[in-house]
Design a protein around this motif. Structure first.
Motif: not given
Length: 456
Positions: A89, A103, A105, A117-118, A121, A123, A132-133, A136, A177, A368
């Motif tokens: 990120l 980005p 999140v 990050a996924i 999940d 935030h 949260s991610l 997106h 994303l 989420s």
């Protein structure tokens, strides 16, 4: 593809375990590792920022995904980016803002991969508005236990198990994303002091979501009527047209002078309760009673701790002082209407005089879709404590009971010590997660120290 045997820990440097580490540079190499896994299974790992044991696999295989780091496409019409799971990120924050994108999140560190990050999940400070991610992610490519690659999209059971699933459904290879349009990456920041926890919560809610990014440092050394006092920081993207040149230079200087990060990075083992309380007092008194219009770069606003001295140096210093290295991150959330429970936890930590290295409060919005995702509507508190504190495990078990009784939960992605029965009580969709894993991965291809500890 490089291969070596290494001892791995989470960012908190607790409970190291040994695994064979593979560093694939193609999707085919990653698939070969999964197909050739041993009896202890395999697990994807990014930049190692999980505080606990979520990215460790004792005696098994670990795929270091940082070699898969290509940004494959930026669609400025659709507002999406497609990239490999190993892209950080931090890199997206360098590449996207100059082109008018951001980005969707931004969590508390930029040193986390897209795949990590996924899988966690993650935030950001704007969770009430952005979620949260998982919200997106347009699609992701998932390498499953059979060595095949599946395209996984939102609204499916596999997506909901994977987002926040901590790498236990497969290896995320790439993701698309949805981005956020911005005029500038610079953040206009307002800061205000609160005299106690009630005042802090009132200031949080009084501001609404006019300034989308919001968090507060909580003084966990304060007791009595001042318990829970803190400093609330809020921000929004500043329009470039209103920023004079000298203001941009000021923001850049702030990126290089993260005062708060320097205090937060002090190794707690070097601070007794009295010294820690003095540091907290200085930090509270030094904060402005109310200030607005301050400009910060994204790195200075979102990731002040990333600019702190090297983590390994801090851990070594802490080990010299305490005889044991390591930090325990305790992160929990309780729902709106459970502010008394939040207050009890804050007062218990203050009464025990724990020298907290970090104490951050945030607000959460809608939950989420991820079955094991952490955020739920309410308040979230993050506390970092030296692992060497006497009786810390028993103390945190007591806090777990307080949180569970209030209908809250502890963050799995950042945990290093919770009991399996506690996790089961806090995550009601865990049976569905286990059932899907058993169907998709009957031989247990994907495993982790966290999964074994909590029977995920």
């Amino acid at each position: 593809m490089s291969v070596d045997t290494v001892s791995l820990t989470g960012w908190g440097r607790t409970a190291p375990t040994t695994a064979v580490r593979f560093r694939p540079r193609t999707y085919e190499e990653a698939a070969a590792v999964v197909r050739g896994r041993g009896p202890r299974g395999a697990l994807a790992r990014g930049l190692g920022r999980a505080p606990g044991d979520a990215a460790q696999n004792a005696g098994g295989s670990v795929l270091d995904m940082t070699g898969l780091d290509r940004i494959r496409a930026l669609d400025e019409v659709a507002g999406t980016v497609r990239c490999d799971a190993g892209v950080s990120l931090e890199r997206l924050l360098r590449v996207l803002p100059p082109r008018g994108w951001f980005p969707p999140v931004v969590p508390g560190t930029g040193r986390i991969t897209v795949g990590g990050a996924i899988g966690s999940d993650v935030h950001g400070l704007d969770h009430p508005a952005a979620g949260s991610l998982a919200r997106h992610v347009v699609a992701l490519e998932l390498l499953t236990a059979d060595g095949e690659v599946r395209t996984v999209t939102p609204g499916t059971a596999l997506f909901d198990a994977t987002a926040g699933g901590l790498g236990l459904t497969g290896v995320i290879l790439s993701a698309t994303l949805r981005l956020k349009r911005v005029t500038t990456g610079l953040i206009a920041v307002s800061t205000e002091r609160a005299r106690d926890l009630d005042d802090l919560l009132a200031r949080f809610t009084a501001g609404g979501d006019r300034l989308p990014y919001a968090s507060a440092w909580v003084d966990l050394s304060a007791r009595g009527r001042a318990a829970g006092r803190g400093v609330l920081t809020r921000g929004e993207h500043a329009p470039l047209s209103v920023l004079p040149a000298h203001a941009r230079r000021t923001a850049a200087r702030r990126q290089r002078e993260p005062w708060a990060a320097a205090l937060s990075a002090l190794p707690g083992g070097l601070l007794g309760p009295a010294a820690a309380a003095l540091v907290d007092e200085v930090r509270y008194r030094s904060a402005p009673r109310a200030r607005s219009g301050e400009l910060r770069t994204p790195a200075a606003f979102f990731h002040p701790l990333d600019a702190a001295p090297a983590t390994d140096r801090l851990h070594r210093l802490s080990a010299l002082a305490t005889g044991r290295a390591g930090l325990v991150r305790y992160r929990f959330t309780v729902g709106y209407g459970q502010e008394e429970a939040l207050g009890r936890v804050v007062r218990r930590i203050a009464a025990r005089r724990c020298p907290a290295l970090r104490a951050e409060l945030q607000r959460f919005g809608a939950a989420s879709p991820g079955w094991l995702s952490f955020p739920a509507p309410g308040w979230a508190l993050t506390v970092e404590l030296p692992a060497a504190l006497p009786g810390l495990g028993r103390f945190l078990d007591g806090l777990d009971a307080e949180v569970a009784a209030a209908g809250g939960r502890v963050c799995l992605a950042q945990d290093s010590r919770m009991r399996p029965e506690t996790a089961a009580a806090m995550y009601p969709r865990l049976p569905e997660f286990r059932e899907l894993r058993a169907e998709l991965d009957p031989t247990g291809a994907f495993r982790s120290d966290l999964a074994r500890r909590l029977d995920l």
